[in-house]
Design an enzyme around this catalytic site. Structure first.
Site, PDB file in Angstrom:
ATOM      1  CE  LYS A   1      -3.793  -3.418  -7.773  1.00  0.00           C
ATOM      2  NZ  LYS A   1      -4.071  -3.992  -6.430  1.00  0.00           N
TER       3      LYS A   1
ATOM      4  CB  SER B   1      -5.151  -3.690  -3.266  1.00  0.00           C
ATOM      5  OG  SER B   1      -5.885  -2.918  -4.205  1.00  0.00           O
TER       6      SER B   1
END
Length: 270
Positions: free
Chosen positions: A141, A72
């Site tokens: 993230k 990701s």
């Protein structure tokens, strides 16, 4: 008193103190030698204990090791990369800033059970406790918005805008087969807006925008009737720290810094 008497007296007086001092020095030296000498096994235990305490203190307050559990965050951070996070930046009232890459605990249901379990090897479990091995149940993230911000997807170039400022993320974002930088909730087929972000929360996205189950994936889809807004935001108190170095593999070692496009984002309107 003759000169011979004076000479004899002088010699006798000097020898006594010298003999006394010499004995005291030997005794003190012997005591110090006895105090310094510990059995090897005791020294080993002592050193291991000090090292353990230092490792726990460092993990708790300063630095901790993690790994990248998915794709990701590509292209910058790839699967199984080892990273270090530092916690000093978020001491006291300081909070994550736009552009920071952060590690945070799973807010609930963001990770599959396999990634939440953590290490199963007994040795790895112990090492994870003291910060020498990555733990499970965490995500990595990038912070896109902070409290008060409004995020809009997307402009005519497919870019996200924060508080009206378009972000040029081409240097670190991978769109994949999508045509915009914020595809998850509408797959780039419709624009979307989120915000103002609640106090004490952040909005996060992976750099691999078409392969990241992030805040945009938790947003309610247009016309959804059973979705409760708010799950897309991450509480700040779940943030463990900020990624500051890519440690391993060694050939890709680098310091991690905040990208320039986030520096010009204006504060939210009151």
């Amino acid at each position: 008193m003759t000169s011979d008497d004076r000479g004899s007296s002088s010699i006798s007086t000097d020898e006594g103190p010298r003999s006394s001092r010499s004995g005291d020095d030997v005794t003190a030296s012997s005591r110090r030698s006895k105090r310094k000498q510990l059995p090897l096994w005791q020294e080993t235990i002592l050193l291991l204990g000090v090292a353990l305490v230092l490792a726990i203190v460092i993990k708790t307050f300063f630095v901790q090791a993690f790994y990248i559990p998915s794709e990701s965050m590509e292209p910058g951070l790839i699967l199984n990369d080892r990273i270090l996070i530092q916690k000093v930046s978020y001491w006291g009232d300081d909070q994550p800033e736009r552009g920071d890459v952060v590690v945070f605990k799973d807010p609930g249901g963001w990770l599959p059970p396999s990634e939440s379990a953590g290490p199963s090897n007994p040795v790895a479990k112990v090492m994870a406790k003291i910060g020498l091995y990555p733990t499970g149940g965490h995500l990595v993230k990038r912070v896109i918005g902070v409290a008060g911000d409004t995020i809009v997807c997307c402009d005519d170039k497919g870019r996200l805008s924060v508080n009206g400022k378009a972000l040029d993320e081409t240097a670190f974002v991978r769109r994949g087969d999508r045509s915009c930088d914020g595809p998850m909730v509408t797959d780039c087929k419709e624009d979307w807006t989120v915000g103002p972000i609640p106090e004490g929360h952040i909005f996060v996205m992976g750099d691999n925008r078409s392969r990241s189950a992030d805040s945009s994936a938790k947003m309610c889809k247009p016309n959804a009737t059973e979705c409760v807004p708010g799950d897309e935001f991450v509480p700040v108190d779940l943030v463990v720290g900020k990624v500051f170095v890519l440690l391993w593999p060694a050939d890709r070692f680098r310091w991690n810094t905040r990208p320039a496009p986030f520096e010009d984002v204006p504060d939210p309107s009151p």
